[in-house]
Design an enzyme around this catalytic site. Sequence first.
Site, PDB file in Angstrom:
ATOM      1  N   ARG A 167     -14.733 -13.312  -8.256  1.00 33.63           N
ATOM      2  CA  ARG A 167     -15.551 -12.214  -7.751  1.00 33.63           C
ATOM      3  C   ARG A 167     -16.697 -11.890  -8.683  1.00 33.63           C
ATOM      4  O   ARG A 167     -17.508 -11.035  -8.361  1.00 33.63           O
ATOM      5  CB  ARG A 167     -14.681 -10.978  -7.635  1.00 33.63           C
ATOM      6  CG  ARG A 167     -14.340 -10.515  -6.230  1.00 33.63           C
ATOM      7  CD  ARG A 167     -13.672  -9.179  -6.416  1.00 33.63           C
ATOM      8  NE  ARG A 167     -13.322  -8.427  -5.261  1.00 33.63           N
ATOM      9  CZ  ARG A 167     -12.324  -8.664  -4.437  1.00 33.63           C
ATOM     10  NH1 ARG A 167     -11.609  -9.744  -4.553  1.00 33.63           N
ATOM     11  NH2 ARG A 167     -12.041  -7.818  -3.478  1.00 33.63           N
TER      12      ARG A 167
ATOM     13  N   ARG B 279     -15.783  -0.311  -2.594  1.00 38.93           N
ATOM     14  CA  ARG B 279     -15.467  -1.742  -2.510  1.00 38.93           C
ATOM     15  C   ARG B 279     -16.579  -2.513  -1.810  1.00 38.93           C
ATOM     16  O   ARG B 279     -16.898  -3.644  -2.190  1.00 38.93           O
ATOM     17  CB  ARG B 279     -14.133  -1.938  -1.770  1.00 38.93           C
ATOM     18  CG  ARG B 279     -12.933  -1.490  -2.590  1.00 38.93           C
ATOM     19  CD  ARG B 279     -11.698  -1.212  -1.735  1.00 38.93           C
ATOM     20  NE  ARG B 279     -11.316  -2.356  -0.941  1.00 38.93           N
ATOM     21  CZ  ARG B 279     -10.671  -2.273   0.229  1.00 38.93           C
ATOM     22  NH1 ARG B 279     -10.341  -1.078   0.719  1.00 38.93           N
ATOM     23  NH2 ARG B 279     -10.355  -3.345   0.876  1.00 38.93           N
TER      24      ARG B 279
ATOM     25  N   ARG C  95      -5.411  -0.713   9.466  1.00 43.38           N
ATOM     26  CA  ARG C  95      -4.704  -1.816   8.815  1.00 43.38           C
ATOM     27  C   ARG C  95      -3.430  -1.355   8.107  1.00 43.38           C
ATOM     28  O   ARG C  95      -3.425  -0.365   7.397  1.00 43.38           O
ATOM     29  CB  ARG C  95      -5.646  -2.466   7.805  1.00 43.38           C
ATOM     30  CG  ARG C  95      -4.982  -3.481   6.903  1.00 43.38           C
ATOM     31  CD  ARG C  95      -5.987  -4.412   6.308  1.00 43.38           C
ATOM     32  NE  ARG C  95      -6.682  -3.831   5.171  1.00 43.38           N
ATOM     33  CZ  ARG C  95      -7.546  -4.518   4.444  1.00 43.38           C
ATOM     34  NH1 ARG C  95      -7.836  -5.772   4.740  1.00 43.38           N
ATOM     35  NH2 ARG C  95      -8.159  -3.937   3.430  1.00 43.38           N
TER      36      ARG C  95
ATOM     37  N   ARG D 227      -2.625   0.508   2.449  1.00 45.66           N
ATOM     38  CA  ARG D 227      -3.185   0.306   1.114  1.00 45.66           C
ATOM     39  C   ARG D 227      -3.842   1.594   0.669  1.00 45.66           C
ATOM     40  O   ARG D 227      -4.653   2.145   1.398  1.00 45.66           O
ATOM     41  CB  ARG D 227      -4.226  -0.824   1.140  1.00 45.66           C
ATOM     42  CG  ARG D 227      -3.603  -2.191   1.083  1.00 45.66           C
ATOM     43  CD  ARG D 227      -4.605  -3.292   1.262  1.00 45.66           C
ATOM     44  NE  ARG D 227      -5.794  -3.201   0.416  1.00 45.66           N
ATOM     45  CZ  ARG D 227      -6.660  -4.194   0.285  1.00 45.66           C
ATOM     46  NH1 ARG D 227      -6.461  -5.341   0.916  1.00 45.66           N
ATOM     47  NH2 ARG D 227      -7.719  -4.051  -0.470  1.00 45.66           N
TER      48      ARG D 227
ATOM     49  N   LYS E 277     -10.266 -11.934   5.445  1.00 43.54           N
ATOM     50  CA  LYS E 277      -9.866 -13.050   4.578  1.00 43.54           C
ATOM     51  C   LYS E 277      -8.364 -13.306   4.670  1.00 43.54           C
ATOM     52  O   LYS E 277      -7.924 -14.447   4.753  1.00 43.54           O
ATOM     53  CB  LYS E 277     -10.272 -12.771   3.126  1.00 43.54           C
ATOM     54  CG  LYS E 277     -11.788 -12.633   2.939  1.00 43.54           C
ATOM     55  CD  LYS E 277     -12.161 -12.417   1.472  1.00 43.54           C
ATOM     56  CE  LYS E 277     -11.665 -11.122   0.883  1.00 43.54           C
ATOM     57  NZ  LYS E 277     -12.477  -9.940   1.170  1.00 43.54           N
TER      58      LYS E 277
HETATM   59  P1  ATP Z   1      -9.771  -7.210   1.878  1.00 40.16           P
HETATM   60  O1  ATP Z   1      -8.404  -7.532   1.402  1.00 40.16           O
HETATM   61  O2  ATP Z   1      -9.828  -6.202   2.948  1.00 40.16           O
HETATM   62  O3  ATP Z   1     -10.577  -8.434   2.226  1.00 40.16           O
HETATM   63  P2  ATP Z   1     -10.897  -6.541  -0.668  1.00 40.16           P
HETATM   64  O4  ATP Z   1     -11.632  -7.810  -0.819  1.00 40.16           O
HETATM   65  O5  ATP Z   1     -11.601  -5.283  -1.083  1.00 40.16           O
HETATM   66  O6  ATP Z   1     -10.501  -6.357   0.801  1.00 40.16           O
HETATM   67  P3  ATP Z   1      -8.616  -7.399  -2.232  1.00 40.16           P
HETATM   68  O7  ATP Z   1      -9.205  -8.749  -2.418  1.00 40.16           O
HETATM   69  O8  ATP Z   1      -7.266  -7.276  -1.691  1.00 40.16           O
HETATM   70  O9  ATP Z   1      -9.499  -6.472  -1.327  1.00 40.16           O
HETATM   71  O10 ATP Z   1      -8.721  -6.643  -3.643  1.00 40.16           O
HETATM   72  C1  ATP Z   1      -8.261  -5.327  -3.813  1.00 40.16           C
HETATM   73  C2  ATP Z   1      -8.641  -4.811  -5.182  1.00 40.16           C
HETATM   74  O11 ATP Z   1      -8.054  -5.639  -6.202  1.00 40.16           O
HETATM   75  C3  ATP Z   1     -10.134  -4.831  -5.487  1.00 40.16           C
HETATM   76  O12 ATP Z   1     -10.780  -3.677  -5.007  1.00 40.16           O
HETATM   77  C4  ATP Z   1     -10.110  -4.886  -7.021  1.00 40.16           C
HETATM   78  O13 ATP Z   1      -9.775  -3.624  -7.570  1.00 40.16           O
HETATM   79  C5  ATP Z   1      -8.948  -5.807  -7.302  1.00 40.16           C
HETATM   80  N1  ATP Z   1      -9.352  -7.228  -7.365  1.00 40.16           N
HETATM   81  C6  ATP Z   1      -8.984  -8.206  -6.496  1.00 40.16           C
HETATM   82  N2  ATP Z   1      -9.522  -9.387  -6.845  1.00 40.16           N
HETATM   83  C7  ATP Z   1     -10.257  -9.162  -7.958  1.00 40.16           C
HETATM   84  C8  ATP Z   1     -11.069  -9.966  -8.791  1.00 40.16           C
HETATM   85  N3  ATP Z   1     -11.239 -11.275  -8.549  1.00 40.16           N
HETATM   86  N4  ATP Z   1     -11.671  -9.397  -9.863  1.00 40.16           N
HETATM   87  C9  ATP Z   1     -11.497  -8.099 -10.128  1.00 40.16           C
HETATM   88  N5  ATP Z   1     -10.760  -7.271  -9.388  1.00 40.16           N
HETATM   89  C10 ATP Z   1     -10.129  -7.777  -8.305  1.00 40.16           C
HETATM   90 MG    MG Z   2      -7.496  -9.333   1.181  1.00 41.52          MG
END
Ligand code: ATP
Ligand code: MG
Length: 230
Positions: free
Chosen positions: A94, A177, A133, A166, A20
Site C-alpha cells: 500500500r 480510508r 457489510r 468492522r 477485493k
Molecule cells: P476493503 O477491505 O473494504 O477493501 P480496505 O482496503 O480499507 O477496505 P483492508 O485492506 O481490510 O481494508 O485494511 C484495513 C486496515 O488495515 C487499513 O485501514 C489499515 O489500517 C490496515 N492495513 C491493511 N493493509 C495495510 C498495509 N498494507 N499497510 C498499512 N496498513 C494496512
Molecule cells: Mg479487504
Amino acid sequence: PTNSIQPLRLLLIGCPGSGKGTQSSRLQKNFSVAHLSSGDLLRRNITEQSALGQQAQQYVADGKLVPDDLLISLIDSELLTVGNTNWLLDGFPRTINQAKALDATLNKLMQPLNLVINLQVPEDVILQRIMDRWIHIPSGRVYNLSYNPPHVPGLDDITGEPLSKRPDDTPEVFKVRLDQHHAMATPLLDHYHDVVVDVKGNTSDEIYPQIESEIVNRLGVLPGNMPEAF
Ligand code: ATP
Ligand code: MG
C-alpha cells in the site's frame, strides 16, 4: 494467449469496499490460489491480541496505515508459508516502501508479480456497500445484507460462527480510508505500470469475468485447470 502457463502472482488494488475480498473469494474458488489479505491478517491478529495485533489495533480503528515494517514482516512470513504456489495479494503493498520491500522478497523467491488488477468502482455505490457489510473474522469471508446475505442472518455460511461489523466501516473512518487510498493509488499503479490492468464495473458480478479473462489471456491459465505447485 501465451503458450506456456504462468503461475498466478496477482495483486488486487482498489479503494475500500471495491470488492477485493469478494473477488478474492471467487478467484480462490475457480483457481487454486492462496489469498494473502493484509486486512484479514491484521483483524485476526487484533482479535487474538497477538503482539502485532496490539501494535496495529489503533491504526486500523482510525483507518490509518499501520507502519510499514510491521506489514512487511507479516507478509514476508506469509509468503514463505505459502511456498511456491499461486498466490493473490489483497491490501499489500500500500506504500512505495512496502512495494520495494515486496519486490526484494519476490526477487529472492524468484516469484515476481505478473498481474496487477486495478478495481474501479464508482464511489457512490461504495459507501452503501460498506454500511451493509458484515464479515467472518477468522476466514475473512464477506457478506452484504442487500446482495449477498448469509443463509442464516448473523451467521457465517460455512462455520455457523457469528459475523461482525468492522469497527472501521463507519462513514467517518471510511472517509479517512478513502483519502488514504487515493493518496497511495497513483504512485503504486505507476510503480507497477507494466503489469497493471484496469477493470471497471458497478458490481462484483460485472467485474469478476473481466478479471478471469485477463488471467486467461495474460497467464495462459484456464479456470479449474490450475497446477497447484510450480
Ligand atoms: P476493503 O477491505 O473494504 O477493501 P480496505 O482496503 O480499507 O477496505 P483492508 O485492506 O481490510 O481494508 O485494511 C484495513 C486496515 O488495515 C487499513 O485501514 C489499515 O489500517 C490496515 N492495513 C491493511 N493493509 C495495510 C498495509 N498494507 N499497510 C498499512 N496498513 C494496512
Ligand atoms: Mg479487504
